[in-house]
Design a protein around this motif. Structure first.
Motif, PDB file in Angstrom:
ATOM      1  N   VAL A   1      32.723 101.947  84.633  1.00 26.79           N
ATOM      2  CA  VAL A   1      32.336 103.145  83.640  1.00 26.79           C
ATOM      3  C   VAL A   1      31.280 103.486  82.626  1.00 26.79           C
ATOM      4  O   VAL A   1      30.436 103.933  82.712  1.00 26.79           O
ATOM      5  CB  VAL A   1      33.674 103.665  82.977  1.00 26.79           C
ATOM      6  N   GLY A   2      30.906 102.052  82.321  1.00 26.89           N
ATOM      7  CA  GLY A   2      29.696 101.892  81.381  1.00 26.89           C
ATOM      8  C   GLY A   2      30.044 101.179  80.529  1.00 26.89           C
ATOM      9  O   GLY A   2      30.915 100.149  80.052  1.00 26.89           O
ATOM     10  N   TYR A   3      28.594 100.315  80.109  1.00 32.47           N
ATOM     11  CA  TYR A   3      28.757  98.776  79.144  1.00 32.47           C
ATOM     12  C   TYR A   3      27.695  99.649  77.512  1.00 32.47           C
ATOM     13  O   TYR A   3      26.691 100.401  78.557  1.00 32.47           O
ATOM     14  CB  TYR A   3      28.704  98.485  80.128  1.00 32.47           C
ATOM     15  N   ASP A   4      27.746  98.855  77.341  1.00 35.60           N
ATOM     16  CA  ASP A   4      26.871  98.514  75.753  1.00 35.60           C
ATOM     17  C   ASP A   4      26.671  97.417  75.116  1.00 35.60           C
ATOM     18  O   ASP A   4      27.931  96.668  74.629  1.00 35.60           O
ATOM     19  CB  ASP A   4      27.649  99.259  74.903  1.00 35.60           C
ATOM     20  N   GLN A   5      25.365  97.012  75.727  1.00 37.43           N
ATOM     21  CA  GLN A   5      25.179  95.753  75.648  1.00 37.43           C
ATOM     22  C   GLN A   5      24.560  95.416  73.679  1.00 37.43           C
ATOM     23  O   GLN A   5      24.910  93.886  73.447  1.00 37.43           O
ATOM     24  CB  GLN A   5      23.297  95.135  75.882  1.00 37.43           C
ATOM     25  N   ALA A   6      24.784  95.774  72.955  1.00 37.04           N
ATOM     26  CA  ALA A   6      24.324  96.137  71.264  1.00 37.04           C
ATOM     27  C   ALA A   6      25.676  95.473  70.700  1.00 37.04           C
ATOM     28  O   ALA A   6      25.655  94.487  70.079  1.00 37.04           O
ATOM     29  CB  ALA A   6      23.954  97.254  70.972  1.00 37.04           C
ATOM     30  N   THR A   7      27.155  96.030  71.530  1.00 40.85           N
ATOM     31  CA  THR A   7      28.144  95.705  70.681  1.00 40.85           C
ATOM     32  C   THR A   7      28.945  94.508  72.121  1.00 40.85           C
ATOM     33  O   THR A   7      30.412  94.000  72.064  1.00 40.85           O
ATOM     34  CB  THR A   7      29.453  96.400  70.913  1.00 40.85           C
ATOM     35  N   ASP A   8      28.366  94.617  73.009  1.00 38.90           N
ATOM     36  CA  ASP A   8      29.150  93.215  74.324  1.00 38.90           C
ATOM     37  C   ASP A   8      30.752  94.299  74.698  1.00 38.90           C
ATOM     38  O   ASP A   8      30.820  93.255  75.095  1.00 38.90           O
ATOM     39  CB  ASP A   8      29.215  91.779  73.816  1.00 38.90           C
ATOM     40  N   LEU A   9      30.871  95.292  74.685  1.00 38.03           N
ATOM     41  CA  LEU A   9      31.831  96.305  75.366  1.00 38.03           C
ATOM     42  C   LEU A   9      31.503  96.960  76.447  1.00 38.03           C
ATOM     43  O   LEU A   9      30.236  96.807  77.121  1.00 38.03           O
ATOM     44  CB  LEU A   9      32.129  96.853  74.463  1.00 38.03           C
ATOM     45  N   ALA A  10      32.407  96.929  77.313  1.00 36.16           N
ATOM     46  CA  ALA A  10      32.351  97.572  78.443  1.00 36.16           C
ATOM     47  C   ALA A  10      33.868  98.276  79.149  1.00 36.16           C
ATOM     48  O   ALA A  10      34.230  97.565  77.944  1.00 36.16           O
ATOM     49  CB  ALA A  10      31.643  96.499  79.266  1.00 36.16           C
ATOM     50  N   VAL A  11      33.136  99.353  79.704  1.00 37.19           N
ATOM     51  CA  VAL A  11      34.644 100.570  79.692  1.00 37.19           C
ATOM     52  C   VAL A  11      35.192 100.353  81.608  1.00 37.19           C
ATOM     53  O   VAL A  11      34.329 100.813  82.638  1.00 37.19           O
ATOM     54  CB  VAL A  11      34.438 101.656  79.537  1.00 37.19           C
ATOM     55  N   LEU A  12      36.433 100.046  82.441  1.00 35.38           N
ATOM     56  CA  LEU A  12      36.211  99.731  83.642  1.00 35.38           C
ATOM     57  C   LEU A  12      37.632 100.383  83.427  1.00 35.38           C
ATOM     58  O   LEU A  12      37.967 101.590  82.604  1.00 35.38           O
ATOM     59  CB  LEU A  12      36.888  98.594  84.099  1.00 35.38           C
ATOM     60  N   GLN A  13      38.092 101.468  84.975  1.00 33.85           N
ATOM     61  CA  GLN A  13      38.565 102.682  85.183  1.00 33.85           C
ATOM     62  C   GLN A  13      39.465 101.990  86.447  1.00 33.85           C
ATOM     63  O   GLN A  13      38.564 101.386  87.203  1.00 33.85           O
ATOM     64  CB  GLN A  13      38.509 103.775  85.315  1.00 33.85           C
ATOM     65  N   ILE A  14      40.782 102.471  86.374  1.00 36.01           N
ATOM     66  CA  ILE A  14      41.551 101.533  87.402  1.00 36.01           C
ATOM     67  C   ILE A  14      42.617 103.383  87.694  1.00 36.01           C
ATOM     68  O   ILE A  14      43.258 103.642  87.398  1.00 36.01           O
ATOM     69  CB  ILE A  14      42.669 100.618  87.027  1.00 36.01           C
ATOM     70  N   ASP A  15      43.036 102.926  88.938  1.00 30.76           N
ATOM     71  CA  ASP A  15      43.871 104.363  89.278  1.00 30.76           C
ATOM     72  C   ASP A  15      45.222 103.971  89.506  1.00 30.76           C
ATOM     73  O   ASP A  15      45.029 103.231  91.158  1.00 30.76           O
ATOM     74  CB  ASP A  15      42.731 105.088  90.777  1.00 30.76           C
ATOM     75  N   LEU A  16      46.057 103.650  88.732  1.00 28.89           N
ATOM     76  CA  LEU A  16      47.448 102.966  89.188  1.00 28.89           C
ATOM     77  C   LEU A  16      48.492 103.606  88.216  1.00 28.89           C
ATOM     78  O   LEU A  16      47.783 105.001  87.180  1.00 28.89           O
ATOM     79  CB  LEU A  16      47.465 101.668  88.614  1.00 28.89           C
ATOM     80  N   SER A  17      49.895 104.865  88.529  1.00 26.35           N
ATOM     81  CA  SER A  17      50.270 105.299  87.780  1.00 26.35           C
ATOM     82  C   SER A  17      51.253 103.869  86.739  1.00 26.35           C
ATOM     83  O   SER A  17      50.879 103.399  86.964  1.00 26.35           O
ATOM     84  CB  SER A  17      51.634 105.922  88.349  1.00 26.35           C
TER      85      SER A  17
ATOM     86  N   ASP B   1      35.262 106.210  73.106  1.00 27.09           N
ATOM     87  CA  ASP B   1      34.311 107.383  73.883  1.00 27.09           C
ATOM     88  C   ASP B   1      33.143 107.676  74.090  1.00 27.09           C
ATOM     89  O   ASP B   1      33.485 108.843  74.909  1.00 27.09           O
ATOM     90  CB  ASP B   1      35.358 107.568  72.485  1.00 27.09           C
ATOM     91  N   ASP B   2      32.510 106.796  73.578  1.00 29.24           N
ATOM     92  CA  ASP B   2      31.059 107.683  74.179  1.00 29.24           C
ATOM     93  C   ASP B   2      30.685 107.204  75.186  1.00 29.24           C
ATOM     94  O   ASP B   2      30.585 107.750  76.293  1.00 29.24           O
ATOM     95  CB  ASP B   2      29.730 107.045  73.193  1.00 29.24           C
ATOM     96  N   LEU B   3      30.875 106.431  76.009  1.00 31.44           N
ATOM     97  CA  LEU B   3      31.006 105.902  77.005  1.00 31.44           C
ATOM     98  C   LEU B   3      31.330 106.318  78.037  1.00 31.44           C
ATOM     99  O   LEU B   3      31.481 107.353  79.373  1.00 31.44           O
ATOM    100  CB  LEU B   3      31.009 104.417  77.648  1.00 31.44           C
ATOM    101  N   ILE B   4      33.124 106.983  78.243  1.00 29.17           N
ATOM    102  CA  ILE B   4      33.305 107.798  78.988  1.00 29.17           C
ATOM    103  C   ILE B   4      32.916 109.173  78.833  1.00 29.17           C
ATOM    104  O   ILE B   4      32.506 110.075  79.213  1.00 29.17           O
ATOM    105  CB  ILE B   4      34.466 107.626  78.731  1.00 29.17           C
ATOM    106  N   ASN B   5      32.557 109.270  77.651  1.00 28.44           N
ATOM    107  CA  ASN B   5      32.220 110.958  77.508  1.00 28.44           C
ATOM    108  C   ASN B   5      30.802 111.500  78.258  1.00 28.44           C
ATOM    109  O   ASN B   5      30.168 112.372  78.230  1.00 28.44           O
ATOM    110  CB  ASN B   5      32.613 111.938  75.995  1.00 28.44           C
ATOM    111  N   TYR B   6      29.713 110.217  77.598  1.00 28.19           N
ATOM    112  CA  TYR B   6      28.562 110.708  78.081  1.00 28.19           C
ATOM    113  C   TYR B   6      27.775 109.368  79.144  1.00 28.19           C
ATOM    114  O   TYR B   6      26.999 109.522  78.794  1.00 28.19           O
ATOM    115  CB  TYR B   6      27.532 110.215  76.548  1.00 28.19           C
ATOM    116  N   GLY B   7      28.701 108.429  78.823  1.00 29.23           N
ATOM    117  CA  GLY B   7      27.658 107.516  79.710  1.00 29.23           C
ATOM    118  C   GLY B   7      26.718 106.775  79.666  1.00 29.23           C
ATOM    119  O   GLY B   7      26.638 105.816  79.670  1.00 29.23           O
ATOM    120  N   GLU B   8      26.529 107.102  77.369  1.00 30.30           N
ATOM    121  CA  GLU B   8      25.880 105.814  76.880  1.00 30.30           C
ATOM    122  C   GLU B   8      26.764 105.850  75.364  1.00 30.30           C
ATOM    123  O   GLU B   8      27.403 106.970  75.017  1.00 30.30           O
ATOM    124  CB  GLU B   8      24.724 105.933  76.491  1.00 30.30           C
ATOM    125  N   VAL B   9      26.093 105.347  74.460  1.00 30.36           N
ATOM    126  CA  VAL B   9      27.300 105.336  73.219  1.00 30.36           C
ATOM    127  C   VAL B   9      25.373 106.386  72.248  1.00 30.36           C
ATOM    128  O   VAL B   9      24.573 105.597  72.068  1.00 30.36           O
ATOM    129  CB  VAL B   9      26.296 103.539  72.673  1.00 30.36           C
TER     130      VAL B   9
END
Length: 368
Positions: free
Chosen positions: A133-149, A261-269
Motif C-alpha cells: 500500500v505504501g511505505y515511510d522511510q522516516a519511520t521504517d514502516l510499511a503497510v501491506l494489504q491482503i484479500d482474505l476473509s 492511516d496516512d499511507l492508506i488514505n493519502y499514499g504518503e505521510v
C-alpha cells in the motif's frame, strides 16, 4: 496447670491459624506463599489473543551478482570472453501485524524494501500474496494489504500509558522457525539513536528481538498492541537487523497507526511543520528554572514566522503543555495536520506571549 495451658493455648492457636488464612487469601499478593512446584503466572491468554493477528512475511527479489574482481580484470584484458551478469533470487523474511478487517498489515519497511514478491503466512496456516500500500522511510514502516476473509485484527493498546518496568511480549517469526514469543519488560521510553530529522520515539525492551521479528507485535500482558518491533541497536552504534545481541527497539503503536492511516488514505505521510530550529535552553532564559526551548532560527514564510516567533525567543508551552525536549516537540508537531491551529507560548525578555500558529505541511527539512 496443664489444663490451664490447654485452655489458654487452643484459642491462641486458632487465632494464629485464622490470621494466616486471612493473609494468604486476602492480603498477600498472588503467588506469594505458593507451594513448591505450583504454577506461576502465565501469559497464555495474552498470546492466545494476539498471536492470530501476527503474520509471517516472506519476500523475494532479483539481485545482480557482482563479478569476481579477478574475472572482471581478465575480461577487461580480453583474456576471457565477456559474460552476462548473473542474476538470482534473494529471499528474506520478517513479520507483520493485521490491523484492519480489510486486510491492512503493518510491518517494517526494511522487511519488504525492494521486494518483487511478498507472501504472507497467517497463524491459521493460510498463505496469500500481499500488495504494498505504501511505505515511510522516516519511520521504517510499511503497510501491506491482503484479500482474505475471517481476519483477526489485533486489539490496539495505548503506548502513552506505558511505564518503565511493564511486562511486554514480542511475537514474530524469528530466524524463520515459525511464530515465537519472547518476554521481557519496558526498559526505557522515548529512545532515539539516528539522524536529528528522523522521527524516532522508540520503546526499548529486553524482550529478545531476533532477525525475522522485525515488523512483529510488541504486546502487553493482556495481548493489546503496544508497538511494532523494529530493530536491535548493537554496541557498534548502528541499527542491527542480523543479530539479536543488543537493545530491542519497537515503534509505539500510536505513531505506527498515524503513519498507517496516512499511507492508506493519502499514499504518503503528511506531517505538520512549524518552521523553527530549537535547542534546549540549558538554564538560560528569563526564568531559568522553567524548561524551555531556545529558538535558533525561523524559516522564511513558515507558520512560525507568520505567528510572530523570532530568533532568541524561548518556547515554554505548546497548547498549554510544557516543552523541554526538542525531539518530543518535533514528534507532536509532526503528528498534526496542515491547517491545525496551535498556541505557542514564548518568553521574550520579561514578556510572556501566546502566539497563534497555523501548521503547514512538512517537506522533511531538518527543522520543526
Amino acid at each position: 496447670m496443664r489444663n490451664l495451658l490447654a485452655t489458654l493455648g487452643w484459642p491462641a492457636l486458632a487465632g494464629i491459624l485464622a490470621a494466616l488464612l486471612i493473609l494468604d487469601r486476602w492480603v498477600l499478593p498472588n503467588g506469594v506463599g505458593n507451594a513448591p512446584g505450583q504454577a506461576a503466572a502465565s501469559y497464555h491468554q495474552a498470546v492466545r489473543m494476539a498471536a492470530p493477528s501476527v503474520v509471517n512475511i516472506y519476500t523475494a527479489k532479483v539481485v545482480t551478482e557482482r563479478p569476481n574482481p579477478l574475472l572482471r580484470e581478465l575480461q577487461r584484458r580480453r583474456l576471457v570472453p565477456p559474460q552476462q551478469p548473473r542474476r538470482r533470487w534473494s529471499q528474506s523474511l520478517g513479520s507483520g501485524v493485521i490491523m484492519t478487517q480489510e486486510g491492512h498489515i503493518l510491518t517494517s519497511n526494511h522487511v519488504i524494501a525492494g521486494a518483487e514478491l511478498i507472501q504472507v503466512l497467517l497463524h491459521d496456516g493460510r498463505t496469500t500474496a500481499a500488495n504494498l500500500v505504501g511505505y515511510d522511510q522516516a519511520t521504517d514502516l510499511a503497510v501491506l494489504q491482503i484479500d482474505l476473509s475471517d481476519l483477526r485484527p489485533i486489539v490496539r493498546g495505548d503506548a502513552n500509558n506505558l511505564r518503565v518496568g511493564d511486562v511486554v511480549l514480542a511475537i514474530g517469526n524469528p530466524l524463520g522457525v515459525g511464530q515465537s514469543v519472547t518476554q521481557g519488560i519496558v526498559s526505557a521510553l522515548g529512545r532515539y539513536f539516528y539522524e536529528p530529522n528522523v522521527f524516532e520515539d522508540f520503546i526499548q525492551t529486553d524482550a529478545i528481538i531476533h532477525p525475522g521479528n522485525s515488523g512483529g507485535a510488541l504486546v502487553d500482558s493482556s495481548g493489546s498492541l503496544l508497538g511494532i518491533n523494529s530493530v536491535t541497536y548493537s554496541n557498534s552504534g548502528q541499527a542491527n537487523t542480523s543479530t539479536s545481541i543488543g537493545i530491542g527497539l519497537a515503534i509505539p503503536v500510536n505513531l505506527a497507526t498515524f503513519v498507517m492511516d496516512d499511507l492508506i488514505n493519502y499514499g504518503e505521510v503528511i506531517r505538520g511543520w512549524l518552521g523553527v530550529s530549537v535547542e534546549p535552553a540549558g538554564g538560560q532564559g528569563p526564568d531559568s528554572r522553567r524548561p524551555a526551548l531556545r529558538v535558533d532560527s525561523v524559516s522564511a514564510g513558515s507558520p512560525a514566522e507568520k505567528a510572530g516567533i523570532t530568533v532568541g525567543d524561548y518556547i515554554t508551552h505548546i497548547d498549554d503543555e510544557p516543552v523541554a525536549d526538542g525531539r518530543i516537540t518535533m514528534m507532536k508537531i509532526a503528528m498534526l495536520k496542515p491547517g491545525d491551529r496551535i498556541t505557542v507560548t514564548v518568553e521574550r525578555g520579561q514578556q510572556s506571549l501566546d502566539l497563534q500558529a497555523i501548521i503547514s505541511a512538512l517537506n522533511l527539512s531538518p527543522d520543526y
